[in-house]
Design an enzyme around this catalytic site. Structure first.
Site, PDB file in Angstrom:
ATOM      1  N   ARG A 108       0.944  -1.141  -0.048  1.00 33.85           N
ATOM      2  CA  ARG A 108       0.027   0.008   0.088  1.00 33.85           C
ATOM      3  C   ARG A 108       0.803   1.050   0.005  1.00 33.85           C
ATOM      4  O   ARG A 108       1.133   1.774   0.993  1.00 33.85           O
ATOM      5  CB  ARG A 108      -1.090   0.057   1.065  1.00 33.85           C
ATOM      6  CG  ARG A 108      -2.055  -1.026   1.122  1.00 33.85           C
ATOM      7  CD  ARG A 108      -2.672  -0.991   2.478  1.00 33.85           C
ATOM      8  NE  ARG A 108      -2.084  -1.525   3.568  1.00 33.85           N
ATOM      9  CZ  ARG A 108      -1.882  -2.941   4.155  1.00 33.85           C
ATOM     10  NH1 ARG A 108      -2.345  -3.899   3.228  1.00 33.85           N
ATOM     11  NH2 ARG A 108      -1.051  -3.075   5.110  1.00 33.85           N
ATOM     12  N   TYR A 128      16.645 -13.685  10.027  1.00 26.83           N
ATOM     13  CA  TYR A 128      17.822 -12.673   9.339  1.00 26.83           C
ATOM     14  C   TYR A 128      18.771 -13.454   8.571  1.00 26.83           C
ATOM     15  O   TYR A 128      19.330 -13.145   7.552  1.00 26.83           O
ATOM     16  CB  TYR A 128      18.651 -11.987  10.588  1.00 26.83           C
ATOM     17  CG  TYR A 128      17.799 -10.684  11.081  1.00 26.83           C
ATOM     18  CD1 TYR A 128      16.447 -10.464  10.660  1.00 26.83           C
ATOM     19  CD2 TYR A 128      18.192 -10.034  12.190  1.00 26.83           C
ATOM     20  CE1 TYR A 128      15.880  -9.296  11.189  1.00 26.83           C
ATOM     21  CE2 TYR A 128      17.405  -9.190  12.725  1.00 26.83           C
ATOM     22  CZ  TYR A 128      16.323  -8.639  12.176  1.00 26.83           C
ATOM     23  OH  TYR A 128      15.763  -7.396  12.798  1.00 26.83           O
ATOM     24  N   LYS A 141      18.955  -8.523  16.152  1.00 28.55           N
ATOM     25  CA  LYS A 141      18.675  -9.923  16.440  1.00 28.55           C
ATOM     26  C   LYS A 141      19.663 -10.965  15.773  1.00 28.55           C
ATOM     27  O   LYS A 141      19.597 -12.152  16.107  1.00 28.55           O
ATOM     28  CB  LYS A 141      17.141 -10.536  16.102  1.00 28.55           C
ATOM     29  CG  LYS A 141      15.875  -9.604  16.781  1.00 28.55           C
ATOM     30  CD  LYS A 141      14.800 -10.026  16.398  1.00 28.55           C
ATOM     31  CE  LYS A 141      14.251  -9.655  15.047  1.00 28.55           C
ATOM     32  NZ  LYS A 141      14.184  -8.184  15.106  1.00 28.55           N
TER      33      LYS A 141
END
Length: 353
Positions: A35, A144, A112
């Protein structure tokens, strides 16, 4: 050296800041999002990265030299995070392969990499702080790592360079973002002021007393562009933080002061925002209607779960920037001023009163 770029996740905190910087620097910028937000200077590309055929069709006439991957989708488990987010990177790079125009891909991940995924966040054997890029992967499944592997495989196959950027918690403006501490704290402070509630630090004693750092989205965008256009920085991973360190025992008072509040004393008790704000949606809607705010849905501005995860860590988290400094990236951003600037932009855009 301006060229043509594609920003995947252009409606998010990092993607929006990156697209804005590229446009300001004279690049032709395509912004991919499910969007698009109608950002000035950005050519919208509507696509869902989970839909391989749709992505290929949306990218058929685009020939970017540099791609910035700044998006991910949170799933119910790390196994699903890996499946979905690896596929998104793979679909993007597969969709761009026919053009043969890519010379660099920059992937944004985060700390992370060192701390582990949300399911095992800050638990078990962790690298010593400050985190340094040469510290290897943890022996745990992590989306990741799966994203990186997709980039590395495509780079080997198609011959482009890459960079991986690992920011700490990002300060920046985006509506509807799943991880937005700055907006979350702004909404929380506004609610405390409205209801006369104490402005209480929600996290752990380790975070209250320990040293930490953060990343301004605009500084991250500058680092992304630098890494993509600096030959010595190619095929490297970089930590990206503002360059200052602080304790939340100091920062909490700074944030409270901006909103005209007194910070409540911290007694060591963890009081998660997800619990504190659980019943606040009607209150926020009332504030929004009274003040004529642009967003009345609390969940579009605040992501308490993510702020709780960061502020509830049981360990001190500090990030080393030596690798970037040695290669010439010297930008700096005071973190309290990054918060204040964000709060000012939220107010100017009628997102907080």
């Amino acid at each position: 050296m301006a060229g043509t770029a594609l920003v995947a996740g252009a409606s998010g905190i990092v993607g929006g800041a990156t697209a804005a910087l590229l446009a300001a620097e004279g690049w032709t910028v395509h912004g991919l999002a499910r969007r698009p937000t109608g950002q000035e200077g950005v050519l919208p590309v509507v696509a869902d990265l989970q839909d391989a055929a749709g992505v290929a069709a949306a990218l058929a006439r685009i020939r970017p030299e540099v791609v910035f991957v700044t998006t991910w989708l949170r799933q119910e488990s790390e196994a699903e995070n890996i499946r979905v987010n690896a596929a998104m990177v793979r679909n993007l790079l597969d969709g761009l392969r026919p053009a043969g125009s890519l010379r660099h891909v920059a992937l944004v991940t985060g700390l992370k990499h060192y701390l582990g995924p949300f399911e095992a966040y800050g638990k078990g054997a962790l690298p010593q702080t400050p985190f340094r890029e040469e510290q290897g992967r943890l022996d745990v499944e992590n989306f990741y790592y799966a994203q990186e592997d997709e980039v590395f495989a495509a780079a080997t196959r198609d011959g482009f360079g890459w960079s991986v950027l690992r920011p700490h918690t990002v300060i920046g403006k985006a509506v509807g973002n799943a991880m937005n501490m700055g907006s979350t704290l702004a909404v929380y402070a506004t609610l405390c002021r409205e209801m006369g509630r104490p402005f209480r630090f929600p996290g752990s004693a380790a975070q209250w007393n320990g040293l930490t750092d953060m990343t301004d989205a605009r500084l991250l965008a500058r680092h992304l562009l630098w890494a993509a256009t600096t030959p010595a920085a190619h095929d490297e991973a970089f930590n990206v933080v503002n360059g200052d360190i602080f304790r939340w025992s100091w920062m909490w008072g700074r944030i409270a002061g901006w909103f005209g509040l007194e910070p409540a004393p911290f007694d060591g008790t963890v009081r998660p925002l997800e619990e504190q704000m659980a019943e606040d949606a009607p209150v926020w809607r009332r504030i929004a209607e009274r003040e004529g705010l642009a967003e009345a849905e609390l969940g579009r501005l605040a992501s308490p779960w993510h702020t709780d995860a960061d502020l509830g860590r049981p360990i001190e988290v500090v990030t080393d920037m030596g690798k970037s400094r040695r290669l010439g990236f010297t930008a700096y951003q005071a973190t309290d001023e990054a918060f204040f600037d964000l709060f000012g932009r939220l107010r100017a855009d009628r997102l907080i009163p």
